[in-house]
Design an enzyme around this catalytic site. Structure first.
Site, PDB file in Angstrom:
ATOM      1  CG  ASP A 149      -1.620   7.790   0.233  1.00 42.95           C
ATOM      2  OD1 ASP A 149      -0.555   8.396   0.037  1.00 42.95           O
ATOM      3  OD2 ASP A 149      -2.576   7.817  -0.566  1.00 42.95           O
ATOM      4  CG  ASP A 207      -1.639   1.261   1.471  1.00 40.44           C
ATOM      5  OD1 ASP A 207      -2.363   1.688   0.550  1.00 40.44           O
ATOM      6  OD2 ASP A 207      -1.497   1.850   2.564  1.00 40.44           O
TER       7      ASP A 207
END
Length: 253
Positions: A12, A10
């Site tokens: 952010d 991932d």
């Protein structure tokens, strides 16, 4: 038992702590630029993070928190234009070096590349945001290190739906048991676990109270040899920072 072949990250909150002092700031800059009196405080933004995707987050804000703002059939276009403006402000912010990678991230990526492990991205943020972060934090051309970048609207259902991870696996031509995922939030871990991926969590200020049931390991950060992580749950196999040796043990467990 299959061997570990790929790491899927991932972006952010996982690669960099981008939400509070990156995306939130850029949203507010876009609102001001458009002449709107909207301002997302640190506290409010934490509530808005319940929804993934910037355009979806603005729609959620109007639906739940700014209900007096008049909306009509032109509102979706307004949101789209605001989101593009926000992306522009965000990439300018990244270019200043204001948002560094989290501890251990750069080292782990380099270690994975050195040992021939495949790496990929699975995120709800836009491709432009991913490119800006990678190029500024890892160096020019680093986007090409990632074999697959599953980002933005490439699938219609965003996290917590598993679709973005399923798509990434399809592009990698790998099975879930061949990979490990890295996440930081409840929506993220729901998405990765929904795709049957073993998942490692590094929490941040916004996600420290999330429920990470099902994650293989939950940490405060990836850690460095001189900056040990704190284990919140799961088996760290006696390690003090994430490296490929630890990841192979987690994968095989």
């Amino acid at each position: 038992m299959s061997s570990l072949q790929a790491l899927i990250f991932d972006v952010d909150g996982t690669l960099a702590d981008t939400e509070r002092d990156g995306h939130r700031v850029a949203f507010n800059q876009a609102f001001e630029h458009a002449g709107l009196d909207w301002n997302w405080s640190v506290e409010l933004y934490g509530k808005l993070l319940a929804v993934t995707g910037g355009k979806e987050r603005m729609a959620y804000y109007l639906e739940k928190f700014n209900t007096s703002f008049p909306t009509d059939d032109k509102t979706p276009q307004m949101i789209k234009e605001l989101h593009q403006s926000k992306t522009d402000f965000y990439t300018k912010l990244l270019s200043t070096g204001a948002i560094p990678l989290r501890p251990g991230v750069k080292r782990l990526i380099h270690e994975a590349r050195k040992q021939g492990l495949r790496i990929a991205i699975s995120t709800t943020t836009t491709p432009a945001n991913v490119t800006a972060l990678l190029e500024h934090a890892l160096g020019e051309g680093s986007t090409d290190w990632f074999e697959v970048i599953a980002a933005g609207d490439i699938v219609p259902a965003k996290k917590p739906a598993a679709d973005i991870y399923v798509w990434a696996l399809e592009q990698l031509k790998l099975k879930p048991e061949d990979c490990l995922a890295f996440e930081d939030s409840l929506n993220g871990v729901k998405s990765s676990l929904g795709a049957n991926l073993k998942t490692i969590i590094t929490i941040n200020g916004y996600t420290k109270s999330d429920d990470f049931t099902g994650a293989s390991l939950v940490l405060d950060q990836m850690g460095e040899p001189d900056n040990a992580f704190t284990t919140i749950s799961g088996d760290n196999f006696g390690a003090s920072y994430i490296n490929l040796d630890l990841l192979k043990k987690i994968h095989a467990a």
